[in-house]
Write an enzyme that holds these catalytic residues in place. Structure first.
Site, PDB file in Angstrom:
ATOM      1  N   ILE A 119      29.361  41.150  38.946  1.00 31.81           N
ATOM      2  CA  ILE A 119      29.148  42.366  39.570  1.00 31.81           C
ATOM      3  C   ILE A 119      30.135  43.017  40.154  1.00 31.81           C
ATOM      4  O   ILE A 119      30.772  42.585  40.729  1.00 31.81           O
ATOM      5  CB  ILE A 119      27.857  42.782  41.033  1.00 31.81           C
ATOM      6  CG1 ILE A 119      26.501  41.895  40.259  1.00 31.81           C
ATOM      7  CG2 ILE A 119      27.546  43.483  41.792  1.00 31.81           C
ATOM      8  CD1 ILE A 119      25.034  41.673  41.044  1.00 31.81           C
ATOM      9  N   ASP A 120      30.201  44.008  41.053  1.00 27.96           N
ATOM     10  CA  ASP A 120      31.600  44.494  41.024  1.00 27.96           C
ATOM     11  C   ASP A 120      31.278  43.647  42.315  1.00 27.96           C
ATOM     12  O   ASP A 120      30.467  43.636  43.500  1.00 27.96           O
ATOM     13  CB  ASP A 120      31.723  45.785  40.964  1.00 27.96           C
ATOM     14  CG  ASP A 120      32.343  46.938  40.175  1.00 27.96           C
ATOM     15  OD1 ASP A 120      32.587  45.974  38.957  1.00 27.96           O
ATOM     16  OD2 ASP A 120      32.416  47.324  39.455  1.00 27.96           O
TER      17      ASP A 120
END
Length: 324
Positions: A119-120
């Site tokens: 996930i960013d």
């Protein structure tokens, strides 16, 4: 810092990777990766190859997790589910990274636990982590096969009243001189399809809370698709800000005040809300974070400089070189 240096004294000569396996309880592949990355030193020097033998003074740089209390919200015999905060990396970017979600994964699950997707850093929400190697192989494979369905929540700029979808191909950027965008909307890109459903409009903030369902898994898909339809995600320092602001953010010299003024929020207002998959049974899991309340991080419209200067340019991006 989770990477630490530990010294040992070996009385008998032994194969380096075998000693690592026995000492740290890891697989041969993991032991060989430590050697490949130069994290095993004998008499102060890195080893020339994976079949080297060691004795005497040995030093190992290894990952020692340090929890900050972000406990899993669900624990099963096979996997953990975490609610990742915004601003936290999933894996350490470098050996000096002070904290990442891997600290929590390894703190609760031990050496063999691992995050199975990314996930960013700026995105908050659900993170799956395996507890053993069999689960890791299965879950990583499920993500690769697109067998895991995900949904997100986003606070987007402006009023959106009806459900819509974006079917626009995405191309990876290979020239960051005109823009800091990681991807472009471009006809030679890979197909990318996202559905959006408005859940709530906040008139005071001029922002809409959206449910976002990516049917494909392209890099920055939700972010570039909302930017493409002129409703960028608030707080996005890359898709929606100027080149100068994006560069300052990436170089970690953008102040919180500048971030809020030029992007519209203190953080990227994107949240991984749910995951659904089959693994020994059907799972449909939801974040416990009340993302609706995260709108407290959004600046008022009159505080957003891009609204006053028309700083967002929405158009099809055309990189100088098209990747094949």
């Amino acid at each position: 810092m989770p990477f630490v240096l530990k010294r040992f004294e070996l009385e008998e000569e032994t194969l380096a990777f075998v000693w690592l396996m026995r000492t740290f309880g890891i697989s041969q592949g993991e032991a060989q990766r430590i050697i490949d990355r130069g994290r095993l030193l004998c008499h102060g020097e890195t080893l020339p190859d994976k079949s080297a033998r060691i004795s005497g003074e040995v030093e190992v740089v290894y990952f020692e997790p340090r929890s900050r209390g972000n406990a899993p919200i669900l624990t099963t015999p096979d996997f953990y589910l975490f609610d990742k905060p915004s601003g936290v990396l999933v894996h350490p970017k470098k050996m000096t990274t002070p904290y990442s979600m891997l600290d929590e994964v390894r703190h609760f699950g031990g050496q063999h636990a691992n995050a199975v997707h990314r996930i960013d850093k700026e995105t908050s929400g659900l993170l799956l982590a395996s507890r053993h190697k069999e689960a890791e192989r299965f879950l990583k494979g499920a993500f690769e096969r697109k067998a895991i369905q995900k949904s997100y929540r986003a606070w987007a700029q402006g009023r959106i009243e009806k459900a819509f979808s974006v079917d626009a191909p995405i191309l990876l950027n290979n020239d960051y001189s005109p823009t800091k965008h990681k991807v472009f909307i471009h006809h030679q890109g890979k197909r990318a399809y996202t559905s959006f459903m408005p859940l709530q409009y906040d008139e005071r903030l001029d922002a809409t809370l959206l449910e976002c369902i990516p049917h494909t898994g392209r890099t920055h898909q939700i972010r570039i698709h909302l930017f493409h339809v002129k409703h960028p995600i608030l707080g996005d320092p890359i898709y929606g800000s100027s080149y100068e602001i994006a560069e300052a953010y990436l170089e970690e010299r953008l102040s919180p005040e500048e971030r809020r003024r030029h992007t519209g929020a203190d953080r990227l207002m994107l949240h991984a809300y749910s995951v659904a998959f089959e693994y020994k049974q059907h799972w449909k899991l939801f974040s416990r974070n009340n993302f609706e309340q995260e709108k407290k991080y959004i600046a008022l419209p009159e505080e957003r400089e891009f609204n006053l200067t028309n700083g967002w340019k929405i158009e099809e991006e055309k990189p100088k070189e098209v990747l094949s």
